[in-house]
Design an enzyme around this catalytic site. Sequence first.
Site, short mmCIF file in Angstrom:
data_model
loop_
_atom_site.label_atom_id
_atom_site.label_comp_id
_atom_site.label_asym_id
_atom_site.label_seq_id
_atom_site.Cartn_x
_atom_site.Cartn_y
_atom_site.Cartn_z
N ASP A 190 59.88 50.29 70.80
CA ASP A 190 60.99 49.33 70.70
C ASP A 190 62.22 49.98 71.35
O ASP A 190 62.38 49.89 72.57
CB ASP A 190 61.16 49.06 69.19
CG ASP A 190 62.22 48.04 68.86
OD1 ASP A 190 62.37 47.08 69.62
OD2 ASP A 190 62.89 48.19 67.82
N LYS A 223 58.51 46.73 74.01
CA LYS A 223 59.59 45.72 74.13
C LYS A 223 60.65 46.32 75.05
O LYS A 223 61.61 46.92 74.59
CB LYS A 223 60.24 45.47 72.77
CG LYS A 223 59.43 44.68 71.78
CD LYS A 223 60.33 44.31 70.59
CE LYS A 223 59.63 44.51 69.29
NZ LYS A 223 60.50 44.28 68.13
N PHE A 276 60.13 40.20 66.48
CA PHE A 276 59.57 41.16 65.53
C PHE A 276 58.14 40.74 65.23
O PHE A 276 57.89 39.62 64.78
CB PHE A 276 60.40 41.23 64.25
CG PHE A 276 60.07 42.44 63.44
CD1 PHE A 276 60.67 43.67 63.72
CD2 PHE A 276 59.12 42.38 62.43
CE1 PHE A 276 60.33 44.81 63.00
CE2 PHE A 276 58.77 43.52 61.71
CZ PHE A 276 59.39 44.73 61.99
N VAL A 277 57.20 41.64 65.47
CA VAL A 277 55.79 41.29 65.30
C VAL A 277 55.18 42.07 64.14
O VAL A 277 55.63 43.16 63.80
CB VAL A 277 54.98 41.54 66.60
CG1 VAL A 277 55.37 40.54 67.68
CG2 VAL A 277 55.17 42.97 67.11
P1 IMP Z 1 61.42 52.66 68.19
O1 IMP Z 1 62.63 51.78 68.02
O2 IMP Z 1 60.86 52.59 69.56
O3 IMP Z 1 61.75 54.06 67.75
O4 IMP Z 1 60.31 52.11 67.23
C1 IMP Z 1 60.24 52.61 65.94
C2 IMP Z 1 59.21 51.96 65.11
O5 IMP Z 1 59.74 50.72 64.68
C3 IMP Z 1 57.85 51.61 65.70
O6 IMP Z 1 56.96 52.67 65.72
C4 IMP Z 1 57.41 50.57 64.69
O7 IMP Z 1 56.90 51.22 63.55
C5 IMP Z 1 58.73 49.90 64.32
N1 IMP Z 1 58.87 48.61 65.04
C6 IMP Z 1 59.62 48.33 66.11
N2 IMP Z 1 59.49 47.03 66.46
C7 IMP Z 1 58.62 46.52 65.58
C8 IMP Z 1 58.05 45.21 65.43
O8 IMP Z 1 58.30 44.24 66.17
N3 IMP Z 1 57.17 45.08 64.39
C9 IMP Z 1 56.83 46.09 63.55
N4 IMP Z 1 57.33 47.31 63.67
C10 IMP Z 1 58.22 47.52 64.69
#
Ligand code: IMP
Length: 188
Positions: free
Chosen positions: A103, A131, A152-153
């Site tokens: 994300d 994303k 958000f999935v």
């Molecule tokens: P980051 O923002 O790339 O550090 O993502 C951190 C974590 O947020 C991911 O490993 C997921 O566990 C969670 N995450 C981010 N977007 C989503 C989503 O759309 N659904 C569920 N978990 C998410």
Amino acid sequence: MKDSPPFRVLLSHDQILRRTHELARSIAAVATGEPMLLVAVIEGARPFARQLQKSLPFQLPLHEVRASSYGAGTTSAGVVEITGEPAVSCRDQNVLLLEDIVDTGRTVAALQRHFAAAGARSCRVATLLSKPSRRVAEVRLDYVGFEIPDVFVIGFGMDVAGRYRELPDVVVYDAELEASFSRAAPVR
Ligand code: IMP
């Protein structure tokens, strides 16, 4: 399985399995014969990681690392905490990190720094979902299953506050739909 609200399906279970198989083939095609350490970021990436492990044409154990950004809702507070380590040393290993979703990129960036500091030779990343529009940290993703928009999935390992990990498809979370569904559910 308990009935779930009729969330919109973004990626069906079949689509996910097919794409994961393709990723495994790409990973295998560039595997140079050097040892590779498969490390799943749990909890979310477990189903993807197990599927990918099964799809590889050679056998590799699956290790786990636990990382979390604080918070129980649908937004991350931006602080990544690494709370569980693989049981084996990463020194001189080619780590392949397996993520459910990238994300902001902060988790992957923090893990790559962590493995570099632990002496890993390399740390590549395979993620089921990305994303790109949400990126804050610059990260290189070596294998991406699907790029998705800013929604958000949940499902196929992904949760909201611990719920819906067991759904077979990746679906779009909708808090209002969830609330109206639970109001409508019969009380037993
Ligand atoms: P980051 O923002 O790339 O550090 O993502 C951190 C974590 O947020 C991911 O490993 C997921 O566990 C969670 N995450 C981010 N977007 C989503 C989503 O759309 N659904 C569920 N978990 C998410």
